[in-house]
Design an enzyme around this catalytic site. Structure first.
Site, short mmCIF file in Angstrom:
data_model
loop_
_atom_site.label_atom_id
_atom_site.label_comp_id
_atom_site.label_asym_id
_atom_site.label_seq_id
_atom_site.Cartn_x
_atom_site.Cartn_y
_atom_site.Cartn_z
N GLU A 80 33.89 40.89 51.72
CA GLU A 80 33.69 39.54 51.21
C GLU A 80 35.01 38.84 50.89
O GLU A 80 35.17 37.65 51.14
CB GLU A 80 32.84 39.62 49.94
CG GLU A 80 32.31 38.30 49.49
CD GLU A 80 31.33 38.48 48.34
OE1 GLU A 80 30.40 39.28 48.49
OE2 GLU A 80 31.51 37.83 47.30
N ASP A 81 35.95 39.57 50.35
CA ASP A 81 37.14 38.92 49.81
C ASP A 81 38.43 39.15 50.60
O ASP A 81 39.45 38.56 50.27
CB ASP A 81 37.39 39.39 48.36
CG ASP A 81 36.24 39.00 47.45
OD1 ASP A 81 35.53 38.05 47.78
OD2 ASP A 81 36.06 39.67 46.42
#
Ligand code: MN
Length: 740
Positions: A89-90
């Site tokens: 996600e990051d």
């Protein structure tokens, strides 16, 4: 902030070692190697990231992994997934890379933990979409949810450093979805902590008050419990079995709920604590030992017959097993006593993962959770639900406890708590549900919306003339019955529409109205319906009658009818709204990141007043609505539509301050500066930001930067200053154009 890179590195390594130490008993083969690999990848991927608190980001996945091991009892697969849960996600790392290294299973779990990217249509809910996505993976592997709960728990534990609106959003999501989910999976310890943290971040004063009261009453409570258990202990000692007696006060949140629900003060919550007796017995003697303990307890204290709960013979849906009784102590106080074995206690605290540990020995209890998962899967398979409807259904049905009921032949059926005779009918068969006109519950005739109780035996009565109607949707709570009824209604509606279409064509012919598309449009406008379908439906249903059609014929539109434009609101218009009214300051509510003064409406559901803890909610048609954080609707709004929530804060008018400058000229004298600043800060309670004075040949001049509320306030201040002995003139100057 000064960061000592060497120290930080040491701390990271020491936390990683602590994780390995705790995981060690479960490690096999090259597990340790794989965990190290995952840790190295996560550390490298997050190396330039920090949490809001300033800590290195890797602390977070490390903590999540540790919670998985220590508080949930998970193993290597989960540790790896937890360490990598934010990587996709990051950071730049892709799922496919992780799949190559760790395999499909772990990649799947991480995928379930990764939020959906991109923009969501206005009116949909990103949070609901993500929740559903996560549950999709859950139906294949429960560990997704368990890791997600660990993730959420750590985020809640570290919520302090987050801005207020984020605290509210995350807390609400937690109480709305994650705490019930933890409960449903039997993770009692985590559920309790999540609830307490929710209260802490949404209503701190109340949280503090209850926590303090629990502390204050501890000594007397302990003394009471000691006396209470003394005779029980003496008897248990004679039994020659290992046992432990625990007593913990109820959680802060459950005391709070009780106070609210019953509208009573802290002192009147009578069951502040429960006494728990845990015995160590072999599996085959569990039940008889627990009842033996029950017999000892009730030899000394009179039990309340209404409050006996036997969750050993029929465990709760979430796997909870225990024997509960409430007895009268010698001082006339009711005390709840929970009796269970070591195994039951572990399952009660750690839930699902602990189940696995005992999977081979006890199978019937495990199957309750399996049954639940089957229902989750069923719900997920319903394609026609929007994410919001899904979350609603999920909460409404799958968090509930169950009732156990019987068919006339004695077959056991499990339904959500609150299920009705109609639910039961649909549980048996769709055709039986569709034709249900009533039921016999324990030989007694009841209507279809009769709510079932544990142990009821139900016989459904049907009639071939029966037809489903809209009301039925309010009578059922199980997802199965709901979706079947919707199908029936749809089918029914289709028939009505067909009928309506025929009627309309026939009548138009009789009334000699030409059937053109323009005519249809006029007709839709005349009857105020959105579609042809709806028009036919209303005619078929008879809510638009032949007379109505005649009225339409007589009605001659003088000008072409305009259709009403769709009402819609773009999130961006909010910004314009904000700019439009910027600069007005008679209002006293500050809204948005910049704490602007914006137009708003106060929500009717909770009627906030100045001083309340509030937030703004961007509605579709009515601009910004202000709700109290304790509003009954707040949780749902924040949990499902966090993206439409904006910060809002009451500020008393006196705190809305504007920086301005004053020039003071006068004749110098001893103590003048003191007198001037006294007027400013004491008499008028104004904040000075700077003060500079100089004297030249007996003439004194000073420049003061200060905060005022408005021009009236400024004028008053000037008047007062001019009255100070020696001051000749006070003038205002613009703070920006002059010196700083
Ligand atoms: Mn996370």
């Amino acid at each position: 902030m000064v960061i000592d890179a060497v120290e930080e590195k040491k701390e990271i390594i020491s936390r990683y070692r602590r994780l390995l130490r705790k995981a060690k008993p479960t490690l096999k083969g090259n597990d340790a190697k794989l965990i190290k690999r995952a840790f190295t990848i996560a550390m490298e991927a997050h190396k330039d990231m920090r949490r809001k608190s300033g800590e290195p980001y890797i602390f977070h996945p490390l903590s999540v992994a540790e919670i998985c091991v220590e508080e949930i009892g998970l193993g290597t697969t989960s540790i790896i997934a937890a360490l990598l849960h934010d990587v996709v996600e990051d950071t730049d790392i892709q799922l496919i890379d992780l799949e190559r290294i760790f395999g499909k299973k772990i990649a799947k779990i991480i995928d379930g933990l990764t939020k959906i990217r991109g923009v969501f249509e206005y009116g949909t809910s990103a949070q609901a979409e993500n929740f559903r996505k996560m549950l999709f993976t859950l139906s294949e592997d429960v560990r997704v949810i368990l890791i997600k709960l660990a993730d959420r728990l750590h985020n809640m534990r570290t919520l302090d450093s987050m801005p207020r609106n984020k605290q509210l959003r995350v807390s609400s999501e937690t109480i709305y979805l994650y705490a019930p989910l933890a409960h449903r999976l039997g993770l009692n310890a985590i559920k309790t902590e999540l609830e307490d943290l929710y209260l802490r971040f949404t209503d701190y004063p109340v949280f503090r008050e209850i926590a303090d009261k629990i502390d204050e009453t501890r000594a007397s409570r302990n003394k009471f419990i000691k006396q209470f258990v003394q005779p029980i202990k003496e008897e248990l000692d004679k039994l020659n079995v290992e046992y432990e007696i625990k007593s913990r006060p109820k959680s802060i949140f459950s005391i709070y709920s009780k106070m609210r629900k019953q509208n009573i003060p802290f002192d009147e919550v009578y069951d502040l604590f429960a006494v728990r007796i845990i015995v160590d017995t072999p599996l085959e003697h569990e039940k008889s030992y627990c009842w033996q303990v029950y017999s000892i307890v009730t030899d000394y204290y009179t039990p309340n017959p209404d409050r006996l709960r036997d969750w050993i013979s029929t465990p709760k849906g979430n796997g909870y097993e225990s024997l509960h009784t409430t007895v009268m102590a010698k001082n006339g106080q009711w005390v709840e006593v929970q009796i269970r074995t070591r195994r039951m206690d572990e399952i009660a605290e750690k839930g699902y993962a602990a189940h696995w540990k005992y999977k081979d020995t006890v199978s019937s209890h495990e199957s309750n959770l399996e049954k639940w998962l089957v229902k989750v899967r069923e719900l997920l398979e319903k394609q026609d639900l929007t994410a919001l409807e899904f979350v609603d259904d999920f909460r409404g049905n799958l968090f509930n406890e169950e009732v156990f009921v019987f068919t006339p032949r004695g077959e056991l059926k499990t339904l959500p708590n609150g299920a009705t005779a109609l639910d039961f009918a649909f549980e048996i068969h769709t055709d039986i549900g569709a034709k249900c006109i009533g039921a016999k519950v324990n030989q007694k005739l009841v209507p279809i919306n009769h709510v079932l109780k544990n142990g009821d035996q139900i016989e459904i009565l049907t009639s071939s003339k029966q037809k489903a109607n809209e009301d039925w949707l309010r009578f059922v709570i199980s997802p199965k019955a709901k979706s079947k009824i919707k199908e029936l209604l749809k089918e029914d509606k289709k028939n009505v529409v067909e009928e309506g279409k025929e009627i309309l064509l026939r009548k138009l012919k009789q009334l000699k109205i030409e059937t053109t598309s323009q005519m249809y449009e006029q007709m839709r406008a005349f009857f105020n319906v959105n579609s042809q379908f709806e028009l036919h439906y209303r005619i078929g249903k008879g809510t638009i009658t032949v007379n109505d059609l005649k009225r339409f014929k007589e009605f001659k539109p003088s000008s072409p009818l305009k259709t009403r434009p769709h009402e819609s609101v773009d999130v961006k218009t909010i910004e314009q709204e904000i700019n439009k009214v910027k600069g007005r300051y008679e209002d006293i509510l500050l809204i948005g990141e910049d704490m602007d003064v914006v137009e708003y409406k106060l929500a009717k559901c909770c009627t906030p007043i100045p001083g309340d803890d509030v937030f703004g909610f961007v509605t579709v048609n009515e601009g910004i609505k202000i709700h109290r954080t304790t509003c009954p609707n707040a949780t749902e709004l924040l949990a499902n539509h966090g993206n439409r929530v904006i910060k809002a804060k009451w500020t008393s008018q006196h705190e809305v301050a504007f920086l301005t400058g004053l020039k003071v000229i006068g004749t110098d004298r001893v103590g003048l500066i003191n007198d001037v600043s006294k007027v400013i800060s004491e008499e008028l309670k104004v904040n000075m930001s700077s003060l500079a004075f100089k004297t030249d040949h007996g003439i004194f001049s000073g420049e003061i930067m200060l905060y005022v509320n408005d021009t009236r306030h400024l004028e008053m201040l000037i008047n007062k200053l001019e009255k100070v002995e020696g001051v000749v003139k006070v003038t205002r100057f613009d703070s920006r154009s002059n010196n700083t």
